[in-house]
Design a protein around this motif. Sequence first.
Motif, short mmCIF file in Angstrom:
data_model
loop_
_atom_site.label_atom_id
_atom_site.label_comp_id
_atom_site.label_asym_id
_atom_site.label_seq_id
_atom_site.Cartn_x
_atom_site.Cartn_y
_atom_site.Cartn_z
N ALA A 100 8.56 16.51 -5.10
CA ALA A 100 7.08 16.93 -6.27
C ALA A 100 7.09 16.03 -7.47
O ALA A 100 6.23 15.67 -8.06
CB ALA A 100 7.53 18.56 -6.66
N GLU A 101 8.46 15.86 -8.01
CA GLU A 101 8.47 14.94 -9.21
C GLU A 101 7.74 13.64 -9.12
O GLU A 101 6.76 12.87 -9.83
CB GLU A 101 9.84 14.93 -9.54
CG GLU A 101 9.80 14.09 -11.21
CD GLU A 101 11.17 13.94 -11.77
OE1 GLU A 101 11.46 13.35 -12.93
OE2 GLU A 101 12.00 15.07 -11.59
N LEU A 102 8.01 13.02 -7.96
CA LEU A 102 7.81 11.59 -7.48
C LEU A 102 6.35 11.44 -7.34
O LEU A 102 5.53 10.56 -7.62
CB LEU A 102 8.70 10.90 -6.61
CG LEU A 102 9.98 11.08 -6.72
CD1 LEU A 102 10.98 10.53 -5.53
CD2 LEU A 102 10.66 10.18 -8.02
N LEU A 103 5.77 12.50 -6.63
CA LEU A 103 4.44 12.59 -6.09
C LEU A 103 3.40 12.84 -7.45
O LEU A 103 2.39 12.20 -7.53
CB LEU A 103 4.04 13.74 -5.43
CG LEU A 103 2.77 14.13 -4.93
CD1 LEU A 103 1.98 12.83 -4.26
CD2 LEU A 103 2.67 15.23 -4.00
N TYR A 104 4.01 13.58 -8.57
CA TYR A 104 3.46 13.78 -9.60
C TYR A 104 3.32 12.30 -10.56
O TYR A 104 2.38 11.95 -11.23
CB TYR A 104 4.04 14.69 -10.57
CG TYR A 104 3.32 15.04 -11.84
CD1 TYR A 104 1.87 15.64 -11.93
CD2 TYR A 104 3.61 14.59 -13.29
CE1 TYR A 104 1.33 15.93 -13.20
CE2 TYR A 104 2.91 14.79 -14.28
CZ TYR A 104 1.97 15.55 -14.05
OH TYR A 104 1.20 15.83 -15.34
N ALA A 105 4.36 11.68 -10.44
CA ALA A 105 4.33 10.37 -11.43
C ALA A 105 3.39 9.39 -10.47
O ALA A 105 2.93 8.65 -11.23
CB ALA A 105 5.74 9.75 -10.93
N HIS A 106 3.32 9.40 -9.20
CA HIS A 106 2.34 8.57 -8.52
C HIS A 106 0.84 8.82 -8.73
O HIS A 106 -0.05 8.03 -9.22
CB HIS A 106 2.66 8.56 -7.15
CG HIS A 106 1.47 7.71 -6.35
ND1 HIS A 106 1.15 6.52 -6.38
CD2 HIS A 106 0.56 8.42 -5.40
CE1 HIS A 106 0.13 6.30 -5.54
NE2 HIS A 106 -0.41 7.32 -5.05
N LEU A 107 0.59 10.28 -8.77
CA LEU A 107 -0.70 10.80 -9.01
C LEU A 107 -1.18 10.51 -10.27
O LEU A 107 -2.38 10.28 -10.43
CB LEU A 107 -0.75 12.06 -8.50
CG LEU A 107 -0.58 12.71 -7.05
CD1 LEU A 107 -0.77 13.99 -6.69
CD2 LEU A 107 -1.66 11.86 -6.23
N PHE A 149 0.93 -1.22 0.23
CA PHE A 149 0.01 -0.14 -0.01
C PHE A 149 0.91 1.11 0.03
O PHE A 149 0.29 2.36 -0.27
CB PHE A 149 -1.06 -0.18 1.39
CG PHE A 149 -0.25 -0.04 2.47
CD1 PHE A 149 0.25 1.29 3.23
CD2 PHE A 149 0.07 -1.06 3.19
CE1 PHE A 149 0.85 1.35 4.45
CE2 PHE A 149 0.53 -1.20 4.48
CZ PHE A 149 1.11 -0.12 4.97
N VAL A 150 2.17 1.08 0.13
CA VAL A 150 3.10 2.52 0.40
C VAL A 150 3.23 2.80 -1.48
O VAL A 150 3.26 1.98 -2.06
CB VAL A 150 4.45 2.05 0.67
CG1 VAL A 150 5.40 3.05 0.34
CG2 VAL A 150 4.36 1.66 2.18
N ASP A 151 3.15 4.16 -1.58
CA ASP A 151 3.05 4.61 -2.72
C ASP A 151 4.48 5.11 -3.42
O ASP A 151 4.42 5.02 -4.58
CB ASP A 151 1.83 5.74 -2.94
CG ASP A 151 0.41 5.17 -2.44
OD1 ASP A 151 0.01 4.51 -3.08
OD2 ASP A 151 0.04 5.80 -1.20
N ILE A 152 5.17 6.01 -2.55
CA ILE A 152 6.18 6.53 -2.96
C ILE A 152 7.48 6.09 -1.91
O ILE A 152 7.24 6.05 -0.90
CB ILE A 152 6.31 7.99 -3.18
CG1 ILE A 152 4.88 8.46 -3.81
CG2 ILE A 152 7.29 8.64 -3.74
CD1 ILE A 152 4.63 10.00 -3.89
N ILE A 153 8.70 5.81 -2.77
CA ILE A 153 9.81 5.49 -1.89
C ILE A 153 10.80 5.94 -2.51
O ILE A 153 11.14 5.75 -3.82
CB ILE A 153 10.18 3.75 -1.97
CG1 ILE A 153 8.87 2.91 -1.49
CG2 ILE A 153 11.29 3.63 -1.26
CD1 ILE A 153 8.91 1.52 -1.62
N MET A 159 3.01 2.28 -7.53
CA MET A 159 4.24 2.38 -6.44
C MET A 159 5.55 3.09 -7.01
O MET A 159 6.09 2.33 -8.09
CB MET A 159 4.39 1.20 -5.79
CG MET A 159 5.65 1.19 -4.79
SD MET A 159 6.16 -0.37 -4.18
CE MET A 159 4.91 -0.70 -3.04
N ILE A 160 5.76 3.95 -6.80
CA ILE A 160 6.90 4.73 -7.49
C ILE A 160 8.23 4.70 -6.45
O ILE A 160 8.34 4.93 -5.45
CB ILE A 160 6.56 6.28 -7.67
CG1 ILE A 160 5.34 6.54 -8.34
CG2 ILE A 160 8.18 6.94 -8.25
CD1 ILE A 160 5.60 5.88 -9.80
#
Length: 486
Positions: free
Chosen positions: A159-166, A145-149, A171-172
């Motif tokens: 911000a870049e990683l959050l955008y990729a996930h959204l 369930f973890v979304d970004i690492i 899971m990024i």
Amino acid sequence: MKKIMDMQAAGNLIADYPGIPLGEPERQLAFMDKCRELVKQKEEAAGRPMTAAVINFGCQMNARDAEKLRGILKKIGYIITEEETADFVLYNTCTVRDNANQKVYGRLGYQKSFKKQNPEMTVALCGCMMQEPEVIEKIKKSYRFVDIIFGTHNVYKLAELLYAHLTSKSMIIDIWKDTTMSVETLPVDRKYSFKSGVNIMYGCNNFCSYCIVPYVRGRERSRTPEEILAECRRLADEGIVEVMLLGQNVNSYGKNLENPISFAELLKEIEKIDGIKRIRFMTSHPKDLSDELIQTMKESKKICRHLHLPLQSGSSRVLKEMNRRYDKEKYLALAAKIRQEIPDISLTTDIIVGFPGETEEDFEETLDVVRKVRYDSAFTFIYSKRTGTPAAAMENQIPDEVSKERFGRLLDLVQQIAAEECGRLTGQTEEVLVETTSNHEGMVSGRLSNNTVVHLPGTEAMIGTFVRVRLDEAKGFYYIGTPVEE
């Protein structure tokens, strides 16, 4: 099943974002704008503001990273909170000791139930623990369930990683083994408006046998003095009066620069900046602490009268096993020299109890150093085995009951001496930087140059100001004082 997107393996996915700048910090600022649009859509759908929490573990450098992470999230449009039920929860992890890892796994256990209640919630992990490959595999298997690492080298890319996930709902994972990148000009949400940490270098080359930091933080790399001085000037312009210079070993600052400069020379340049009234730094490795630095501190009007000088053990034999590259005699000679040149210095330290093979005689050597140096305070730890370090494979691991008994004796001695040392300024008038309101009504709290806490009568309006205070009474580890009109 949620798809896993390894951004590092995919070459950062630069081609997937046409029109986004490649250079930093412009690239991340562009992603902040894109994320802000997506967060606004979430707010409209939920009918309320989106919240975010950054839960920090570990050292001063992690605390500084947490300020950057909060600043980015605030810029994106999140309301910053401390609640772990927020819409975005980010754990900034530490891995110096195994129990730090276990704390994170425990928190993730709670997050699984929170996310069931709020499926739109985003859970992210970053920091030192994420640099361990076995940790990543465990998260991919047991905490899907973890979304970004992401790790320690690319904090600025949130911000870049959050955008990729959204935009992908995947899971990024973006873990770098090392980097030469340094991006320190993004938004920051500081805990205090009047003091700030400043990263002057990253990584560590010392490879102490018990420590995993060089493996997760990478090799030493120093920021240029021009970058650091520019940041300090910006901070002074923003009203910052105290800076804390941060590095795993600040004494080796500048050695790997194209134009080498010593840490003492950097301090002299920072002292010239108008507006900066106090300069602190940590951490100093005893093997690299130079006479030049001692003289610079002695002559300075701004460098605080506090030096954190980790001992780790008082036994020369154990120090050799630890790969500390000094012995008991050299450490005691260094401490004596510092006290001779700067009599009002406050010395603090780190001590490890129960290192593999530590005998009762070795432990008594540690107590002997504590008695001779007389630290104002000490961070004391029971040795924690860290897989992947040389010490973890050593024979003669000390039984827990022996380590705990020694730890208790050490703590008693450290606290006794610290209480005695704290009282040496009783009756004197000293300058205090007021930092916060006190738990006692009508009182505020601040710190002396030597880092000792002082409680005094006052109001919230005094926070961030310097006050002359008569130190009326020592209470073990702090003073009760009275403001003095001049």
